[in-house]
Design a protein around this motif. Structure first.
Motif, short mmCIF file in Angstrom:
data_model
loop_
_atom_site.label_atom_id
_atom_site.label_comp_id
_atom_site.label_asym_id
_atom_site.label_seq_id
_atom_site.Cartn_x
_atom_site.Cartn_y
_atom_site.Cartn_z
N GLU A 185 0.80 -1.22 0.00
CA GLU A 185 0.00 0.00 0.00
C GLU A 185 0.83 1.28 0.00
O GLU A 185 0.29 2.37 -0.12
N SER A 186 2.14 1.13 0.13
CA SER A 186 3.02 2.30 0.14
C SER A 186 3.44 2.74 -1.25
O SER A 186 4.03 3.80 -1.42
N VAL A 187 3.16 1.89 -2.26
CA VAL A 187 3.52 2.22 -3.64
C VAL A 187 2.34 1.88 -4.54
O VAL A 187 1.39 1.21 -4.12
N ASN A 188 2.37 2.35 -5.80
CA ASN A 188 1.29 1.99 -6.70
C ASN A 188 1.49 0.57 -7.22
O ASN A 188 2.54 -0.04 -7.04
N LYS A 189 0.44 0.04 -7.85
CA LYS A 189 0.42 -1.36 -8.25
C LYS A 189 1.59 -1.73 -9.15
O LYS A 189 2.18 -2.80 -9.02
N GLU A 190 1.94 -0.86 -10.07
CA GLU A 190 3.01 -1.15 -11.03
C GLU A 190 4.37 -1.31 -10.36
O GLU A 190 5.27 -1.96 -10.88
N GLU A 191 4.54 -0.72 -9.17
CA GLU A 191 5.85 -0.76 -8.49
C GLU A 191 5.91 -1.80 -7.38
O GLU A 191 6.92 -1.89 -6.68
N ARG A 192 4.85 -2.61 -7.21
CA ARG A 192 4.84 -3.53 -6.08
C ARG A 192 5.93 -4.60 -6.17
O ARG A 192 6.57 -4.93 -5.18
N GLY A 193 6.11 -5.17 -7.38
CA GLY A 193 7.16 -6.18 -7.52
C GLY A 193 8.52 -5.61 -7.16
O GLY A 193 9.32 -6.24 -6.48
N ARG A 194 8.78 -4.37 -7.60
CA ARG A 194 10.05 -3.71 -7.30
C ARG A 194 10.17 -3.39 -5.82
O ARG A 194 11.24 -3.54 -5.22
N ALA A 195 9.06 -2.94 -5.20
CA ALA A 195 9.09 -2.59 -3.78
C ALA A 195 9.36 -3.82 -2.92
O ALA A 195 10.17 -3.79 -2.00
N SER A 243 20.48 -22.63 -5.29
CA SER A 243 19.10 -22.97 -4.96
C SER A 243 18.40 -21.79 -4.29
O SER A 243 17.25 -21.46 -4.60
N GLY A 244 19.11 -21.13 -3.38
CA GLY A 244 18.53 -19.97 -2.69
C GLY A 244 18.27 -18.80 -3.63
O GLY A 244 17.29 -18.08 -3.47
N PHE A 245 19.15 -18.62 -4.61
CA PHE A 245 18.98 -17.53 -5.59
C PHE A 245 17.65 -17.68 -6.32
O PHE A 245 16.86 -16.73 -6.42
N PHE A 246 17.37 -18.87 -6.84
CA PHE A 246 16.15 -19.07 -7.61
C PHE A 246 14.92 -19.14 -6.70
O PHE A 246 13.83 -18.69 -7.10
N ALA A 247 15.07 -19.67 -5.50
CA ALA A 247 13.92 -19.72 -4.58
C ALA A 247 13.40 -18.33 -4.27
O ALA A 247 12.20 -18.14 -4.07
N GLN A 248 14.28 -17.34 -4.26
CA GLN A 248 13.86 -15.99 -3.91
C GLN A 248 12.92 -15.38 -4.94
O GLN A 248 12.06 -14.58 -4.60
N PHE A 249 13.05 -15.78 -6.19
CA PHE A 249 12.11 -15.32 -7.21
C PHE A 249 10.69 -15.77 -6.86
O PHE A 249 9.72 -15.06 -7.11
N PHE A 250 10.59 -16.95 -6.28
CA PHE A 250 9.28 -17.46 -5.87
C PHE A 250 8.71 -16.64 -4.72
O PHE A 250 7.54 -16.26 -4.74
N PHE A 251 9.54 -16.33 -3.72
CA PHE A 251 9.05 -15.61 -2.54
C PHE A 251 8.65 -14.17 -2.87
O PHE A 251 7.63 -13.68 -2.40
N VAL A 252 9.45 -13.50 -3.67
CA VAL A 252 9.11 -12.13 -4.08
C VAL A 252 7.82 -12.14 -4.89
O VAL A 252 6.92 -11.32 -4.68
N GLY A 253 7.72 -13.08 -5.83
CA GLY A 253 6.52 -13.17 -6.64
C GLY A 253 5.28 -13.45 -5.81
O GLY A 253 4.21 -12.88 -6.06
N ASN A 254 5.43 -14.29 -4.79
CA ASN A 254 4.29 -14.61 -3.93
C ASN A 254 3.76 -13.38 -3.23
O ASN A 254 2.54 -13.16 -3.16
#
Length: 456
Positions: free
Chosen positions: A135-145, A316-327
């Motif tokens: 809620e601190s950023v707009n929808k387009e910036e959420r993945g980056r935030a 393994s940790g590098f790629f797992a983080q893409f999952f957590f951020v995406g979630n």
């Protein structure tokens, strides 16, 4: 001509989505997780010093997962009713202060009760965490935030794990408790509330069932994906440290370095995850990430040296983080602001059931079969997450109701919260709000002019 310092900082801030709340949450997240990871990777080894065996260590982790599951829904509801900041500050302060009890623990059962209580408060804040960043950023910036937030979090995790391996358990416990309390004080003074009192007061829950009105198809699919993921990852959770020291023959300091470097790799993953998901789509990025992270787990089980074990674990940790951020970004995108905390709490709770029994099951598979089987089964099950993720339809652009501010699909004609038309005109006779296409007023009966859009 070169850029001035203010302009340069503005561009850096925009690139990283460094809105004030994101910055405060990121810095304090670094502090909290630095403290926590000086102790968390070594909990199984610490429990061994209290004479706990493999089964008892599994029971402790079952208790931790049970605590994490129990309070996610109440945490989400409280975050929606009391505000995000209150829950975050109280949960951090109480939860981490409880760790001081471990300084006097003499048995593994005292450690179990303490970790159970501390986890209750730590999990209570999770829906408020996610909602605050979203809620601190707009929808387009959420993945980056979320990428920026988790980048800082994993920086703390990396250095905490690396440092904790060189300290005594007593020093580790003091660091985790002190860092958490200090972070709570910083958040008390510098974090801004993102859910104003008016939004809490206007929350409506009476005319729609929570399950039929709020839990969309996307929510159920994500929930199922996380349920499978949590069970698969939970199988090896209480066993990583013991497998590393007993089977891979790592010392405590080497274990700390492996976990620390793994989190450094995760930090890099968090940094790039937001940008990759913008190109591939969030659900697609999560699917690819979980497959690659699982594949790298297999050679780690057979690593012949500490150096190879550290390198493979890091990949393994590098790629797992893409999952957590995406979630995190996906949960925010498929929920509405006024119900986000409650739904995230619901997802976290139900998905958490997958990880309650998993640590005990993993410990029993270790005893009944061999130490590698729980991890191989974990990697196999994790790939099953791809199926529900493939069925998720990521939401299209949203608009907001001009009357109450509720987020709505762009094609919506009426607001499902206040019932008023989204695109309206006023009756020229009585002033009643009408749809733009209305030909007459249903209040006073007067004919209305119809807007004609000229052909291009």
């Amino acid at each position: 001509m070169g850029q001035g310092p203010r302009q340069l900082w503005s561009e850096i801030g925009s690139f990283l989505s460094l809105e004030r709340n994101v910055l405060v949450m990121s810095i304090t997240g670094l502090l909290i997780n630095f403290g926590y990871l000086t102790f968390q990777p070594f909990i199984p080894l610490y429990l061994r010093t209290l004479e706990a065996d493999i089964t008892e260590i599994g029971i402790v982790f079952v208790a931790i997962q049970l605590a994490a599951t129990l309070v996610s829904i109440p945490g989400g509801i409280l975050a929606d009713r009391l505000g995000r900041k209150t829950i975050i500050v109280v949960g951090n302060a109480v939860g981490y202060a409880l760790f001081f009890i471990l300084l006097g623990a003499k048995t593994w059962t005292i450690a179990l009760l303490t970790l159970f209580a501390a986890t209750l408060f730590a999990t209570l804040v999770q829906p408020a965490y996610s909602s605050t960043v979203a809620e601190s950023v707009n929808k387009e910036e959420r993945g980056r935030a979320f990428g920026t937030f988790l980048f800082m979090v994993y920086l703390g995790l990396a250095f905490g794990a690396a440092v904790g391996g060189y300290f005594s358990y007593r020093v580790d416990i003091f660091i985790v408790a002190g860092a958490g309390v200090i972070a709570a004080v910083i958040r008390l003074f510098f974090l801004r509330e993102t859910l104003p009192p008016s939004a809490r007061a206007n929350r409506q829950t009476g005319h729609r069932s929570f399950f039929t009105g709020n839990l969309t198809r996307n929510v159920w699919l994500l929930l199922f994906a996380l349920l499978v993921f949590n069970f698969s990852s939970g199988l090896g959770q209480p066993l990583y440290a013991i497998f590393s020291t007993d089977i891979l023959q790592l010392s405590k300091s080497e274990l700390g370095i492996m976990v620390g470097v793994g989190y450094l790799a995760s930090m890099l993953g968090a940094f790039f995850a937001g940008r990759v998901s913008e190109r591939l789509g969030i659900a697609n990025t999560m699917s690819i990430a979980v497959i690659l992270a699982s594949l790298f787990l297999v050679p780690w089980l057979y690593a012949p040296s500490a150096l190879l074990a550290i390198g493979i674990f890091s990949m393994s940790g590098f790629f797992a983080q893409f999952f957590f951020v995406g979630n995190q970004a996906l949960m925010a995108n498929i929920t509405r602001p006024e119900e986000r905390g409650s739904i995230i709490g619901f997802i976290t709770t139900v998905a958490g059931f997958g990880s309650i029994a998993a640590p005990y099951v993993g410990s029993q598979i270790w005893i009944a079969m061999d130490p590698r089987t729980p991890f191989l089964l974990s990697a196999l099950l994790a790939v099953g997450v791809v199926a529900p993720l493939a069925l998720i339809h990521e939401p299209t652009a949203e608009t907001s109701c001009p009357h109450c501010g509720r987020g709505l699909p762009v094609e919506a004609r009426f607001c499902d919260m206040c019932g008023r038309p989204i695109h309206f005109k006023n009756c020229w006779g009585c002033g009643r709000e009408l749809e733009e296409s209305a030909r007459f007023c249903d209040e006073c009966g007067r004919d209305q002019p119809v807007l004609v859009v000229p052909a291009k």
